[in-house]
Scaffold this motif. Structure first.
Motif, mmCIF file in Angstrom:
data_model
loop_
_atom_site.group_PDB
_atom_site.id
_atom_site.type_symbol
_atom_site.label_atom_id
_atom_site.label_comp_id
_atom_site.label_asym_id
_atom_site.label_seq_id
_atom_site.Cartn_x
_atom_site.Cartn_y
_atom_site.Cartn_z
ATOM 1 N N GLY A 20 55.651 20.822 -4.753
ATOM 2 C CA GLY A 20 54.544 21.430 -5.602
ATOM 3 C C GLY A 20 54.975 21.003 -6.943
ATOM 4 O O GLY A 20 54.132 21.035 -8.779
ATOM 5 N N LYS A 21 55.133 18.988 -6.949
ATOM 6 C CA LYS A 21 55.203 17.897 -8.505
ATOM 7 C C LYS A 21 54.093 17.687 -8.995
ATOM 8 O O LYS A 21 53.137 16.931 -7.770
ATOM 9 C CB LYS A 21 56.590 17.198 -7.415
ATOM 10 C CG LYS A 21 57.970 17.481 -7.376
ATOM 11 C CD LYS A 21 58.751 16.005 -7.148
ATOM 12 C CE LYS A 21 59.729 16.663 -7.175
ATOM 13 N NZ LYS A 21 60.723 17.471 -8.269
ATOM 14 N N SER A 22 53.964 17.951 -9.586
ATOM 15 C CA SER A 22 52.597 17.617 -10.503
ATOM 16 C C SER A 22 53.259 16.137 -11.984
ATOM 17 O O SER A 22 53.634 15.889 -11.648
ATOM 18 C CB SER A 22 51.858 18.207 -11.017
ATOM 19 O OG SER A 22 50.707 17.754 -11.560
ATOM 20 N N ALA A 23 51.942 15.122 -11.537
ATOM 21 C CA ALA A 23 52.462 14.398 -12.717
ATOM 22 C C ALA A 23 51.237 13.223 -12.870
ATOM 23 O O ALA A 23 49.981 13.911 -11.461
ATOM 24 C CB ALA A 23 53.074 12.723 -11.945
ATOM 25 N N VAL A 25 48.686 9.895 -12.820
ATOM 26 C CA VAL A 25 48.298 8.718 -12.349
ATOM 27 C C VAL A 25 47.414 7.653 -12.425
ATOM 28 O O VAL A 25 46.763 8.301 -11.887
ATOM 29 C CB VAL A 25 49.138 8.418 -11.108
ATOM 30 C CG1 VAL A 25 49.295 6.937 -9.839
ATOM 31 C CG2 VAL A 25 50.719 9.458 -10.653
ATOM 32 N N ASP A 26 47.932 6.714 -13.162
ATOM 33 C CA ASP A 26 46.160 5.761 -13.221
ATOM 34 C C ASP A 26 44.972 6.965 -14.346
ATOM 35 O O ASP A 26 43.885 7.248 -13.653
ATOM 36 C CB ASP A 26 45.657 4.933 -12.035
ATOM 37 C CG ASP A 26 46.585 4.141 -11.699
ATOM 38 O OD1 ASP A 26 47.503 3.779 -12.298
ATOM 39 O OD2 ASP A 26 46.489 4.233 -10.344
ATOM 40 N N GLY A 27 45.398 8.155 -14.769
ATOM 41 C CA GLY A 27 44.754 8.840 -14.848
ATOM 42 C C GLY A 27 44.134 9.947 -14.638
ATOM 43 O O GLY A 27 43.031 10.958 -14.458
ATOM 44 N N VAL A 28 44.833 9.873 -12.967
ATOM 45 C CA VAL A 28 43.939 11.064 -12.056
ATOM 46 C C VAL A 28 45.827 12.338 -12.017
ATOM 47 O O VAL A 28 46.961 11.968 -11.647
ATOM 48 C CB VAL A 28 44.027 10.806 -10.630
ATOM 49 C CG1 VAL A 28 43.785 11.713 -10.094
ATOM 50 C CG2 VAL A 28 42.761 9.803 -10.799
ATOM 51 N N VAL A 29 44.979 13.409 -12.249
ATOM 52 C CA VAL A 29 46.433 14.330 -12.428
ATOM 53 C C VAL A 29 46.703 14.353 -10.647
ATOM 54 O O VAL A 29 45.775 14.626 -9.683
ATOM 55 C CB VAL A 29 45.650 15.650 -12.365
ATOM 56 C CG1 VAL A 29 46.764 16.656 -12.198
ATOM 57 C CG2 VAL A 29 45.728 15.694 -13.540
ATOM 58 N N CYS A 30 47.485 13.807 -9.657
ATOM 59 C CA CYS A 30 48.362 14.354 -9.028
ATOM 60 C C CYS A 30 49.067 15.167 -8.395
ATOM 61 O O CYS A 30 50.680 15.353 -8.859
ATOM 62 C CB CYS A 30 48.719 13.179 -8.407
ATOM 63 S SG CYS A 30 48.060 11.395 -8.376
ATOM 64 N N ASN A 31 48.859 16.358 -7.009
ATOM 65 C CA ASN A 31 49.905 17.082 -7.437
ATOM 66 C C ASN A 31 50.382 17.522 -5.952
ATOM 67 O O ASN A 31 49.592 17.503 -4.647
ATOM 68 C CB ASN A 31 48.994 19.480 -7.641
ATOM 69 C CG ASN A 31 50.161 19.935 -7.662
ATOM 70 O OD1 ASN A 31 50.617 20.323 -6.530
ATOM 71 N ND2 ASN A 31 50.114 20.933 -8.189
ATOM 72 N N VAL A 32 51.771 16.836 -5.309
ATOM 73 C CA VAL A 32 51.481 17.270 -4.556
ATOM 74 C C VAL A 32 52.157 18.401 -3.670
ATOM 75 O O VAL A 32 53.373 19.214 -4.128
ATOM 76 C CB VAL A 32 53.211 16.076 -4.757
ATOM 77 C CG1 VAL A 32 54.562 16.328 -3.187
ATOM 78 C CG2 VAL A 32 53.030 15.133 -5.153
#
Length: 348
Positions: A20-23, A25-32
């Motif tokens: 559930g980690k979210s960040a 990156v390059d303007g894209v929301v990445c949710n692991v």
């Protein structure tokens, strides 16, 4: 659909662990999202949302609802649309994943667009939600605009390793390529001399680049293919029947692309190390798209390793047949492709 079908889908996951980690990156929301285990195999799942991509989809849907024809008016428009509708995938391809002290190599990573029509996609999200996953940054986005990356980890696993919510996640990505629009008109002279550099700009950012054309020539691809099929090493890998069938199939398909007696133009050039060029004739770009049953990609290696500037010599194949007496071709430097090195991405 029946209950057994749903049960089969749900039973494919033996164990699930939420990250559930979210960040961004390059303007894209990445949710692991987390890890799943099925049998002895383990996968890391990452959801990504590109706002620009969603806007492009909305524009495309509006265009389809208008009176405009569904088929693009030209190859130029078709290729522009193909590029424009690509979402940015910031964590792809994945080569390694570090979860705390644990290092996991990825033997294959794949990414695809989610769909509300895909029941397996929806059930996967439900399973993660039931296990406490928080879709931070993507909770109100249209599921059809999300992209799911699956990183399959090397090794056999009887259980998912333990870690807590404070564990750092680190990705090592591989090399990827990104296309950039140019559309600069160029007159190519077969056998001509090119004393000046060709300067061009990124159509989106205005960033300037250059290339030094070394030569332009015509190549008989049929003769090149005959050389390939005459290679004993290729013949050794197949039975005579398989070889005959493979050659016959190739000739049948290649005839649709390039009739015998016609040639492909080749542009040899030098440029910045991390970019390569794509040329198309203006006539092709402005013509209506035609359906072809065959599609082939060709790579031609220059005879020399370096060019007149002492840099690596590269070659671009213009996959449009021309007659052997062609002396000049009106083309466009349509796109350049930038190779982006792998990097580390840390989610704390």
């Amino acid at each position: 659909m029946n209950i057994r079908y749903l049960q089969d889908i749900l039973s494919r996951i033996d164990e699930i662990k939420v990250i559930g980690k979210s960040a961004t990156v390059d303007g894209v929301v990445c949710n692991v999202m987390g890890l799943i285990r099925h049998g002895m195999e383990m996968e890391l799942l990452i959801l990504q949302y590109d706002e620009n991509f969603e806007q492009m989809i909305e524009e495309s849907e509006e265009a389809e609802m208008s009176d405009a024809a569904d088929v693009p008016e030209s190859n130029r428009m078709l290729m522009r649309a193909d590029r424009r509708n690509d979402a940015i995938n910031s964590i792809f391809p994945v080569e390694k994943v570090f979860i705390g002290e644990g290092e996991f190599k990825v033997y294959v990573s794949e990414s695809g667009q989610m769909s509300t029509e895909n029941r397996e996609d929806i059930l996967l999200l439900v399973q993660f939600l039931n296990n406490g996953w928080q879709p931070n940054g993507i909770d109100y986005q249209n599921i059809n605009t999300l992209f799911l990356t699956r990183a399959k980890l090397e090794g056999d696993y009887i259980s998912i390793p333990d870690f807590d919510s404070s564990t750092e996640i680190r990705f090592v990505t591989g090399i990827r390529s990104v296309s950039h629009q140019v559309e600069k008109p160029v007159t190519l002279i077969v056998g001509g001399e090119y004393s000046d550099r060709l300067w061009f700009q990124d159509a989106d950012t205005g960033e300037e680049h250059w290339a030094q054309i070394n030569r332009v020539y015509l190549l008989d691809m049929w003769a090149e293919m005959e050389k390939t099929f005459s290679n004993p090493k290729i013949q050794e890998k197949m039975t005579s029947e398989e070889f005959t069938r493979a050659k016959s199939d190739f000739e049948k398909h290649f005839l649709e692309i390039c009739p015998r007696g016609m040639y492909f133009p080749i542009v040899e050039y030098e440029c910045e190390e991390d970019i390569s060029l794509q040329f198309y004739s203006k006539a092709y770009l402005d013509s209506k798209p035609l359906h072809r049953g065959s599609s082939m990609g060709f790579i031609v290696a220059p005879d020399q390793s370096t060019g007149i500037l002492g840099l690596k010599l590269k070659a671009a194949v213009i996959q449009e047949p021309v007659s052997p007496d062609t002396s000049s071709i009106e083309v466009e430097l349509f796109q350049y492709i930038r190779t982006i090195s792998g990097r580390e991405i840390v989610l704390k």
